[in-house]
Enzyme design. Structure first.
Site, PDB file in Angstrom:
ATOM      1  N   TRP A  78     -39.072  -1.408   5.185  1.00 42.94           N
ATOM      2  CA  TRP A  78     -38.025  -0.945   5.876  1.00 42.94           C
ATOM      3  C   TRP A  78     -38.261   0.588   5.969  1.00 42.94           C
ATOM      4  CZ3 TRP A  78     -33.659   2.498   6.094  1.00 42.94           C
ATOM      5  CH2 TRP A  78     -33.218   2.314   7.113  1.00 42.94           C
TER       6      TRP A  78
ATOM      7  N   ARG B 291     -35.048  -8.146   4.472  1.00 45.71           N
ATOM      8  CA  ARG B 291     -34.753  -7.101   3.861  1.00 45.71           C
ATOM      9  C   ARG B 291     -35.359  -5.794   4.478  1.00 45.71           C
ATOM     10  NH1 ARG B 291     -32.592  -7.526  -1.190  1.00 45.71           N
ATOM     11  NH2 ARG B 291     -33.363  -5.331  -1.858  1.00 45.71           N
TER      12      ARG B 291
ATOM     13  N   ASN C  21     -40.024   0.093  -3.340  1.00 45.87           N
ATOM     14  CA  ASN C  21     -38.701   0.056  -2.519  1.00 45.87           C
ATOM     15  C   ASN C  21     -37.882   1.163  -3.145  1.00 45.87           C
ATOM     16  OD1 ASN C  21     -36.446  -0.500  -1.245  1.00 45.87           O
ATOM     17  ND2 ASN C  21     -35.541  -2.216  -2.771  1.00 45.87           N
ATOM     18  N   GLY C  22     -37.384   1.876  -2.118  1.00 46.21           N
ATOM     19  CA  GLY C  22     -36.698   3.284  -2.598  1.00 46.21           C
ATOM     20  C   GLY C  22     -37.057   4.534  -2.012  1.00 46.21           C
TER      21      GLY C  22
ATOM     22  N   GLU D 131     -15.211  -5.196  14.849  1.00 45.85           N
ATOM     23  CA  GLU D 131     -16.112  -5.984  14.143  1.00 45.85           C
ATOM     24  C   GLU D 131     -16.996  -6.625  15.667  1.00 45.85           C
ATOM     25  OE1 GLU D 131     -17.670  -6.174  11.634  1.00 45.85           O
ATOM     26  OE2 GLU D 131     -18.851  -8.230  11.608  1.00 45.85           O
TER      27      GLU D 131
ATOM     28  N   LYS E 180     -21.041  -6.237  16.413  1.00 42.03           N
ATOM     29  CA  LYS E 180     -21.853  -7.406  16.350  1.00 42.03           C
ATOM     30  C   LYS E 180     -22.650  -7.235  17.718  1.00 42.03           C
ATOM     31  CE  LYS E 180     -21.937  -8.543  13.096  1.00 42.03           C
ATOM     32  NZ  LYS E 180     -21.168  -8.063  12.081  1.00 42.03           N
TER      33      LYS E 180
ATOM     34  N   HIS F 147      -4.854   6.781  26.308  1.00 40.50           N
ATOM     35  CA  HIS F 147      -5.378   8.301  25.874  1.00 40.50           C
ATOM     36  C   HIS F 147      -6.493   8.711  26.210  1.00 40.50           C
ATOM     37  CE1 HIS F 147      -1.073   8.643  24.111  1.00 40.50           C
ATOM     38  NE2 HIS F 147      -1.379   7.397  23.605  1.00 40.50           N
TER      39      HIS F 147
ATOM     40  N   CYS G 184     -36.399  -2.579   1.451  1.00 39.69           N
ATOM     41  CA  CYS G 184     -37.689  -3.373   1.486  1.00 39.69           C
ATOM     42  C   CYS G 184     -37.523  -4.625   0.469  1.00 39.69           C
ATOM     43  CB  CYS G 184     -38.873  -2.522   0.943  1.00 39.69           C
ATOM     44  SG  CYS G 184     -39.119  -0.882   1.744  1.00 39.69           S
TER      45      CYS G 184
ATOM     46  N   LYS H 127     -31.136  -5.723   6.191  1.00 40.40           N
ATOM     47  CA  LYS H 127     -29.894  -6.285   5.710  1.00 40.40           C
ATOM     48  C   LYS H 127     -29.454  -5.575   4.464  1.00 40.40           C
ATOM     49  CE  LYS H 127     -27.120  -9.655   4.913  1.00 40.40           C
ATOM     50  NZ  LYS H 127     -26.246  -9.850   6.107  1.00 40.40           N
TER      51      LYS H 127
ATOM     52  N   GLU I 248     -25.183  -4.427  17.871  1.00 43.08           N
ATOM     53  CA  GLU I 248     -26.475  -4.979  16.747  1.00 43.08           C
ATOM     54  C   GLU I 248     -27.380  -5.941  17.383  1.00 43.08           C
ATOM     55  OE1 GLU I 248     -25.211  -5.181  12.071  1.00 43.08           O
ATOM     56  OE2 GLU I 248     -23.705  -6.119  13.605  1.00 43.08           O
TER      57      GLU I 248
HETATM   58  C1  F6R Z   1     -23.101  -5.719  10.050  1.00 39.90           C
HETATM   59  C2  F6R Z   1     -23.856  -5.490   8.843  1.00 39.90           C
HETATM   60  C3  F6R Z   1     -23.716  -4.056   7.961  1.00 39.90           C
HETATM   61  C4  F6R Z   1     -23.288  -4.195   6.604  1.00 39.90           C
HETATM   62  C5  F6R Z   1     -23.404  -2.768   5.954  1.00 39.90           C
HETATM   63  C6  F6R Z   1     -22.820  -2.889   4.675  1.00 39.90           C
HETATM   64  O1  F6R Z   1     -23.364  -6.817  10.667  1.00 39.90           O
HETATM   65  O2  F6R Z   1     -24.283  -6.429   8.206  1.00 39.90           O
HETATM   66  O3  F6R Z   1     -22.861  -2.959   8.958  1.00 39.90           O
HETATM   67  O4  F6R Z   1     -21.907  -4.692   6.608  1.00 39.90           O
HETATM   68  O5  F6R Z   1     -24.472  -2.237   6.008  1.00 39.90           O
HETATM   69  O6  F6R Z   1     -23.483  -3.817   3.954  1.00 39.90           O
HETATM   70  P1  F6R Z   1     -23.195  -4.383   2.417  1.00 39.90           P
HETATM   71  O7  F6R Z   1     -21.901  -5.191   2.748  1.00 39.90           O
HETATM   72  O8  F6R Z   1     -24.447  -5.181   1.784  1.00 39.90           O
HETATM   73  O9  F6R Z   1     -22.891  -3.304   1.485  1.00 39.90           O
END
Ligand code: F6R
Length: 614
Positions: free
Chosen positions: A71, A27, A97-98, A482, A486, A505, A2, A609, A489
């Site tokens: 969030w 966030r 937050n938490g 990766e 992407k 396999h 949050c 985020k 997401e």
């Molecule tokens: C993917 C993404 C997430 C973060 C993951 C770790 O695009 O952004 O998978 O990489 O949540 O976040 P951090 O790096 O902040 O620990």
């Protein structure tokens, strides 16, 4: 997770808080709300994105305000569950937050006392507890003592802001394991989950410790421990500017951040190699400690985990010690074997990710040395680690990681080289040669940004695909993972990354006519066998009707005839190739997302985020 803002000053609290929430919406964005304290508490809150809140804002005069963008953890994203939460007597309000882990018994206690709870959240109890403490008993009439009494009863992780109608001139805030920064202005004070909340108004900020309480008024701030004794914050100057937190002419933060990757990598490398030697940032891990390291564990989540896979390839190759990599949420549950000769590399953009933080704590209890790779100054993971290597990607607002990921890869390689240097597994001239190819990367990424148009064209032709596969070998495998992440997401479609060798396999059964398959091809100048094997893989999937989207080094003619789409990337050494091969896949994900109808690639659904809950 949050985002939280608090303000005491001379400006109108409502508009200031709204602006701050806008900058922190990344966030969390499933609901938001603001309370203004003008000697009475007015609250507005709404489920959905911030625009929904703006649509219902009325006039709420007052120069003290708290705000929240959520969030959801406990309770669905509804108007009732949005913060701020107000106490039963309407005199106190909180944002949180938490997770308050012991909320169930506290809730029961309030219900037994005849108090009606209006939400399903764990947070609301804090508002009622505050009002009860303020209204009766030994803390009656004492805002500070009441807030401390409430904090003493809470378990879990929290940043909490308290405001009370009898004290419109102050806000009391506390943090335990979640972020809170104080902004120091002239005649005004700010609180924020991060500096984006107040960067427009002041660059002077104060970092707090765990279990610190801060009381802000117009004229200053006072830091306390949870028991009320005096504590001290750490003042620092913010080196990001507001422009960095805005879109800079791009249609999304993510697009802007993809274009910032040359600078992110360049700035991350900056200052770490001079006089023929690699330097880490200041750390409590000495050269002698580094020398004694005989195994490395990498812990991280999501994209950071993918960058960690590349750390494994690099460190094993350069340092010749075993490297294990573990998704942070799994690490401490399987009793990993660590000791004082183990280096744990904890990688996190935000520095707040709860799973990674807990992995760090576990590693430290086992006596391991912890080195954090992090993009956020003063955040919790670096603070609890023995050393930190900061990535200098600047604020990453787009929820899907792009520039922070590439900066992490660069930082991981710095760690690998520093270890190779300390342990003497590479000669200085070999290290200098690797460094030289690393230093060429920012210019090559710059060159590669032109691929944007080609990727948009490919996405256009592919249209709203349902599923996509990504294949790679060696260092191309983490790139494939990766690329798939992407796409999941951003476009909300099924995508999977595989080591190309695994194809036969099982996954080859998924191949059908027109299925788009991305293949990351290693340099033909690297391990010959690897290259020729992946060329065979491309032929195998083409033969089964797939559309092949091939990422290969410029001039790699062997792949041309098997590629429906060929994306050429600048030549570099094999280990550096991921820093380039990832870029077209970022564009592709963003463009396919649009084809699939997701216009807001900065805020994919269900994501936040920074994930500050386990
Ligand atoms: C993917 C993404 C997430 C973060 C993951 C770790 O695009 O952004 O998978 O990489 O949540 O976040 P951090 O790096 O902040 O620990």
């Amino acid at each position: 997770m949050c985002g939280i803002v608090g303000y005491v000053g001379e400006r109108q609290g409502l508009s200031l808080a709204l602006e701050a929430l806008r900058r922190m919406e990344y966030r969390g964005y499933d609901s938001s709300g603001i309370a203004v304290n003008n000697g009475g508490i007015s609250v507005v809150k709404k489920a959905g994105k911030l625009a929904n809140l703006e649509a219902v804002l009325g006039d709420m005069p007052g120069t003290t305000a708290i705000g929240h963008t959520r969030w959801a953890t406990h309770g669905r994203p509804t108007d009732e569950n949005a913060h701020p939460h107000v106490s039963f007597d309407g005199r106190a309000a909180i944002v949180h937050n938490g997770i308050i882990e012991n909320f169930a018994p506290l809730r029961q206690e309030l219900v037994d006392a005849g108090i009606t709870l209006n939400s399903d959240t764990d947070s609301e109890v804090a508002a009622h507890l505050l009002a009860r403490a303020y209204n009766e008993g030994e803390t009656a009439g004492d805002f500070r003592a009441s807030a401390l009494a409430v904090l003493g009863r809470l378990e879990g992780a929290f940043t909490l802001l308290f405001t009370h109608a009898d004290h419109p001139d102050q806000i009391i805030a506390a943090r335990r394991s979640t972020p809170l920064i104080v902004g120091v202005g002239e005649g005004e004070m700010f609180l924020g989950s991060d500096v984006a909340a107040f960067i427009e108004y002041t660059k002077n900020a104060v970092e707090l410790d765990q279990d610190n309480v801060v009381v802000i008024t117009r004229d200053g701030y006072e830091v306390l421990n949870f028991d009320g004794t005096a504590a001290e914050g750490r003042p620092f100057t913010i080196d990001w500017d507001l422009a960095a937190a805005e879109k800079g002419g791009f249609d999304s933060f993510m697009m802007k951040e993809i274009h910032e990757q040359p600078a992110a990598v360049r700035d991350t490398l900056g200052g770490h190699f001079h006089d023929g030697r690699v330097f880490l940032d200041e750390s409590d891990i000495s050269e002698t400690d580094l020398k004694s390291i005989n195994q490395v564990f990498v812990v991280a989540c999501g994209s950071a985990y993918h960058s960690g896979l590349l750390a494994k390839y690099a460190i094993e190759h350069w340092v010749r010690i075993p490297v294990q990599i573990e998704v942070a949420s799994e690490f401490r549950y399987r009793d990993p074997v660590l000791d004082e000769r183990t280096l744990v590399l904890a990688i996190s953009q935000s520095g707040e990710t709860a799973d990674t933080l807990e992995a760090v704590r576990h590693a430290k209890t086992q006596g391991a040395k912890v080195l954090a790779v992090c993009n956020t100054n003063g955040s919790q993971i670096p603070r609890e680690s023995d050393a930190v290597l900061y990535t200098h990607a600047g604020p990453e607002i787009g929820v899907a990681s792009t520039k922070a990921f590439l900066a992490q890869v660069a930082a991981n390689y710095i760690v690998g080289l520093a270890l190779a240097q300390a342990k003497g597994t590479k000669y200085p001239d070999e290290i200098a040669e690797i460094w030289a190819s690393l230093e060429e990367i920012p210019a090559k990424i710059e060159e590669l940004l032109d691929v944007r148009e080609q990727m948009a064209g490919i996405a256009d032709e592919l249209g709203a695909v349902q599923t996509m596969l990504f294949l790679g070998r060696g260092v191309g495998f983490p790139v494939a993972l990766e690329g798939a992440l992407k796409l999941k997401e951003l476009a909300y479609i099924h995508a999977e990354g595989f080591p190309a060798g695994e194809l036969k396999h099982g996954p080859i059964a998924l191949i059908e006519d027109d299925l788009p398959v991305v293949v990351v091809v290693p340099s033909p100048r690297g391990v010959k066998l690897l290259h020729s094997k992946i060329v065979s893989n491309i032929q195998e999937i083409r033969a089964r009707g797939a559309q092949t989207i091939v990422i290969a080094e410029e001039g790699d003619e062997a792949v041309r005839e098997f590629a429906n789409y060929l994306i050429e990337i600048p030549a570099t050494s094999s280990i550096m190739q991921p820093l380039l091969a990832t870029v077209p896949l970022q564009f592709l994900a963003a463009d396919i997302a649009r084809e699939c109808g997701n216009e807001d690639i900065d805020k994919p659904r269900n994501l936040a985020k920074s994930v500050t809950v386990e």
